[in-house]
Design a protein around this motif. Structure first.
Motif, PDB file in Angstrom:
ATOM      1  N   ALA A 131       0.839  -1.195   0.000  1.00  0.00           N
ATOM      2  CA  ALA A 131       0.000   0.000   0.000  1.00  0.00           C
ATOM      3  C   ALA A 131       0.879   1.252   0.000  1.00  0.00           C
ATOM      4  O   ALA A 131       1.974   1.251   0.571  1.00  0.00           O
ATOM      5  CB  ALA A 131      -0.890  -0.008   1.240  1.00  0.00           C
ATOM      6  N   GLY A 132       0.373   2.310  -0.662  1.00  0.00           N
ATOM      7  CA  GLY A 132       1.106   3.559  -0.662  1.00  0.00           C
ATOM      8  C   GLY A 132       1.182   4.140   0.741  1.00  0.00           C
ATOM      9  O   GLY A 132       0.255   3.972   1.541  1.00  0.00           O
ATOM     10  N   ARG A 133       2.307   4.771   1.048  1.00  0.00           N
ATOM     11  CA  ARG A 133       2.455   5.377   2.383  1.00  0.00           C
ATOM     12  C   ARG A 133       3.469   6.491   2.313  1.00  0.00           C
ATOM     13  O   ARG A 133       4.321   6.520   1.426  1.00  0.00           O
ATOM     14  CB  ARG A 133       2.861   4.319   3.405  1.00  0.00           C
ATOM     15  CG  ARG A 133       4.253   3.760   3.183  1.00  0.00           C
ATOM     16  CD  ARG A 133       4.419   2.408   3.840  1.00  0.00           C
ATOM     17  NE  ARG A 133       3.666   1.369   3.111  1.00  0.00           N
ATOM     18  CZ  ARG A 133       3.061   0.345   3.700  1.00  0.00           C
ATOM     19  NH1 ARG A 133       3.116   0.193   5.004  1.00  0.00           N
ATOM     20  NH2 ARG A 133       2.414  -0.550   2.975  1.00  0.00           N
TER      21      ARG A 133
ATOM     22  N   HIS B 226       4.006   4.236  11.664  1.00  0.00           N
ATOM     23  CA  HIS B 226       3.512   2.859  11.844  1.00  0.00           C
ATOM     24  C   HIS B 226       3.428   2.118  10.511  1.00  0.00           C
ATOM     25  O   HIS B 226       3.651   0.924  10.442  1.00  0.00           O
ATOM     26  CB  HIS B 226       2.167   2.846  12.587  1.00  0.00           C
ATOM     27  CG  HIS B 226       1.052   3.502  11.835  1.00  0.00           C
ATOM     28  ND1 HIS B 226       1.023   4.865  11.589  1.00  0.00           N
ATOM     29  CD2 HIS B 226      -0.040   2.991  11.249  1.00  0.00           C
ATOM     30  CE1 HIS B 226      -0.065   5.146  10.899  1.00  0.00           C
ATOM     31  NE2 HIS B 226      -0.733   4.030  10.667  1.00  0.00           N
ATOM     32  N   LEU B 227       3.139   2.871   9.446  1.00  0.00           N
ATOM     33  CA  LEU B 227       3.085   2.225   8.126  1.00  0.00           C
ATOM     34  C   LEU B 227       4.492   1.888   7.622  1.00  0.00           C
ATOM     35  O   LEU B 227       4.683   0.888   6.918  1.00  0.00           O
ATOM     36  CB  LEU B 227       2.361   3.126   7.122  1.00  0.00           C
ATOM     37  CG  LEU B 227       0.858   3.318   7.370  1.00  0.00           C
ATOM     38  CD1 LEU B 227       0.261   4.236   6.312  1.00  0.00           C
ATOM     39  CD2 LEU B 227       0.139   1.968   7.359  1.00  0.00           C
TER      40      LEU B 227
ATOM     41  N   ALA C  29      14.144  12.973  -0.108  1.00  0.00           N
ATOM     42  CA  ALA C  29      13.682  12.617   1.239  1.00  0.00           C
ATOM     43  C   ALA C  29      12.968  11.272   1.213  1.00  0.00           C
ATOM     44  O   ALA C  29      13.126  10.446   2.120  1.00  0.00           O
ATOM     45  CB  ALA C  29      12.757  13.709   1.772  1.00  0.00           C
ATOM     46  N   GLN C  30      12.182  11.038   0.155  1.00  0.00           N
ATOM     47  CA  GLN C  30      11.494   9.745   0.033  1.00  0.00           C
ATOM     48  C   GLN C  30      12.502   8.598  -0.068  1.00  0.00           C
ATOM     49  O   GLN C  30      12.364   7.578   0.608  1.00  0.00           O
ATOM     50  CB  GLN C  30      10.605   9.719  -1.213  1.00  0.00           C
ATOM     51  CG  GLN C  30       9.306  10.492  -1.050  1.00  0.00           C
ATOM     52  CD  GLN C  30       8.441  10.415  -2.308  1.00  0.00           C
ATOM     53  OE1 GLN C  30       8.570   9.516  -3.128  1.00  0.00           O
ATOM     54  NE2 GLN C  30       7.552  11.372  -2.458  1.00  0.00           N
ATOM     55  N   ILE C  31      13.482   8.783  -0.920  1.00  0.00           N
ATOM     56  CA  ILE C  31      14.485   7.720  -1.102  1.00  0.00           C
ATOM     57  C   ILE C  31      15.196   7.432   0.213  1.00  0.00           C
ATOM     58  O   ILE C  31      15.351   6.277   0.620  1.00  0.00           O
ATOM     59  CB  ILE C  31      15.522   8.106  -2.187  1.00  0.00           C
ATOM     60  CG1 ILE C  31      14.843   8.222  -3.548  1.00  0.00           C
ATOM     61  CG2 ILE C  31      16.657   7.085  -2.244  1.00  0.00           C
ATOM     62  CD1 ILE C  31      15.724   8.845  -4.622  1.00  0.00           C
ATOM     63  N   ARG C  32      15.595   8.504   0.886  1.00  0.00           N
ATOM     64  CA  ARG C  32      16.320   8.341   2.151  1.00  0.00           C
ATOM     65  C   ARG C  32      15.472   7.579   3.167  1.00  0.00           C
ATOM     66  O   ARG C  32      15.939   6.634   3.804  1.00  0.00           O
ATOM     67  CB  ARG C  32      16.708   9.713   2.690  1.00  0.00           C
ATOM     68  CG  ARG C  32      18.111   9.756   3.259  1.00  0.00           C
ATOM     69  CD  ARG C  32      18.512  11.148   3.706  1.00  0.00           C
ATOM     70  NE  ARG C  32      17.440  11.863   4.340  1.00  0.00           N
ATOM     71  CZ  ARG C  32      17.021  13.077   3.960  1.00  0.00           C
ATOM     72  NH1 ARG C  32      17.592  13.682   2.941  1.00  0.00           N
ATOM     73  NH2 ARG C  32      16.036  13.672   4.586  1.00  0.00           N
ATOM     74  N   ALA C  33      14.209   7.962   3.297  1.00  0.00           N
ATOM     75  CA  ALA C  33      13.339   7.347   4.311  1.00  0.00           C
ATOM     76  C   ALA C  33      13.057   5.877   4.006  1.00  0.00           C
ATOM     77  O   ALA C  33      13.167   5.012   4.883  1.00  0.00           O
ATOM     78  CB  ALA C  33      12.039   8.131   4.421  1.00  0.00           C
ATOM     79  N   PHE C  34      12.691   5.583   2.756  1.00  0.00           N
ATOM     80  CA  PHE C  34      12.379   4.189   2.405  1.00  0.00           C
ATOM     81  C   PHE C  34      13.642   3.327   2.451  1.00  0.00           C
ATOM     82  O   PHE C  34      13.595   2.162   2.842  1.00  0.00           O
ATOM     83  CB  PHE C  34      11.719   4.105   1.022  1.00  0.00           C
ATOM     84  CG  PHE C  34      10.247   4.434   1.036  1.00  0.00           C
ATOM     85  CD1 PHE C  34       9.301   3.452   1.303  1.00  0.00           C
ATOM     86  CD2 PHE C  34       9.806   5.724   0.787  1.00  0.00           C
ATOM     87  CE1 PHE C  34       7.933   3.748   1.323  1.00  0.00           C
ATOM     88  CE2 PHE C  34       8.452   6.036   0.797  1.00  0.00           C
ATOM     89  CZ  PHE C  34       7.511   5.053   1.073  1.00  0.00           C
TER      90      PHE C  34
END
Ligand code: GDP
Length: 302
Positions: free
Chosen positions: A188-190, A196-197, A233-238
């Motif tokens: 699922a997208g998050r 928590h996701l 930021a997305q790349i870093r977090a995931f």
């Protein structure tokens, strides 16, 4: 050149005028460098990558005594290609095992579309494919994937409102039992801020490893090419949560922000330069291309 290339090119060239036009009928002087600098920043290349490219370009122009603007363009294409090379990596399936590919990203990034395109691509190359409908939150997402699977003869493992980790676990086991070449696990997208996701992604990964301790073999993040600098930021977090092995960058047929990949290649904002296996250049099943640095550089420069 193929039509996807012109779509990529016209998409990336939407910064008002194409970068290419800056080279037409001008002298090679500081004005040109400054215009190039602005254009690269406008394309979301980020300050770091832009400065680095411009420093190298100035040095090369000086050293080689380049006086012709079209030669400057060639030099920039070469430098940009070298710069992006770190992101170029071929996606290969291991013929001797069930390749488990986990896919994550924010809502609307193009995950489901890209999974469809990848399934199509793998089947065309003779590989068998099984999908896990890991988006158990939205019934519509599951139905979309099931319908797509039915149309394309791809089996989809799903569970009514079930636990996404359990769906992934079942799919990996089923894939291994049937000696399926590729199992793609949709999630699922998050958003990276939904702690928590993000933890749930970790759990899915862990449970996949319980079905096969060498899996997942690839962990892909799908990013919308229009995201711009926020993609970093997305790349870093995931990556922090999942340990990404590759990126799929979508919607490059309609964005002016393709420079973002130059920022990724530069490792801006603390990202690892994670390989871009695929780029999405349209909505149809065929509109998925391997990322090739020299082609991408050419499209970006218009
Ligand atoms: P998800 O929420 O991440 O699964 O995103 P979807 O796969 O549902 O895609 C969201 C929207 O983006 C849909 O309308 C897709 O058709 C569109 N889309 C996905 N990839 C591309 C692409 O490469 N080019 C274009 N133009 N549209 C795309």
């Amino acid at each position: 050149k193929a039509s996807w290339f012109s779509r990529l090119k016209s998409g990336l060239a939407r910064t008002g005028s194409s970068i290419s036009s800056l080279f037409v009928g001008v002298k090679v002087d500081e004005d040109l460098f400054e215009e190039l600098e602005t254009a690269l920043i406008m394309a979301d290349s980020g300050v770091e990558a832009t400065q680095s490219l411009l420093t190298k370009l100035r040095a090369r122009v000086k050293k080689e005594r380049i006086e012709d603007a079209s030669e400057v363009k060639k030099a920039l294409h070469q430098l940009l290609t070298e710069h992006l090379q770190v992101l170029e990596k071929r996606f290969v399936l291991d013929q001797d095992k069930t390749n488990v590919v986990m896919i994550a990203g924010v809502n609307g990034a193009g995950k489901t579309t890209s999974i469809g395109k990848l399934a199509y691509h793998f089947q065309e190359s003779g590989a068998s494919v099984l999908l896990a409908a890991g988006d158990t939150f939205r019934a519509a997402a599951r139905e979309q994937l099931m319908a797509w699977g039915a149309r394309n003869n791809v089996q989809v493992i799903s569970q009514d409102g079930g636990d996404p980790a359990a769906v992934a676990f079942d799919a990996v086991n089923a894939g291994r039992a049937r000696k399926t070449n590729v199992v793609m696990v949709d999630t699922a997208g998050r958003l990276p801020t939904q702690t928590h996701l993000m933890e749930e992604l970790k759990k899915i990964r862990r449970v996949i490893a319980k079905a096969d301790n060498s899996a997942p073999h690839e962990v892909l993040l799908v990013i919308d090419g229009n995201t711009g600098q926020n993609a970093l930021a997305q790349i870093r977090a995931f990556d922090a949560v999942l340990g990404l092995t590759g990126l799929v960058v979508t919607k490059l047929d309609g964005t002016a922000k393709g420079g973002t990949l130059a920022a990724v290649a530069a490792g801006s904002q603390g990202v690892r330069p994670i390989p871009v296996y695929w780029i999405g250049v349209g909505e149809s099943l065929h509109d998925l291309q391997p990322f090739v640095a020299s082609e991408f550089a050419a499209a970006l420069l218009g």
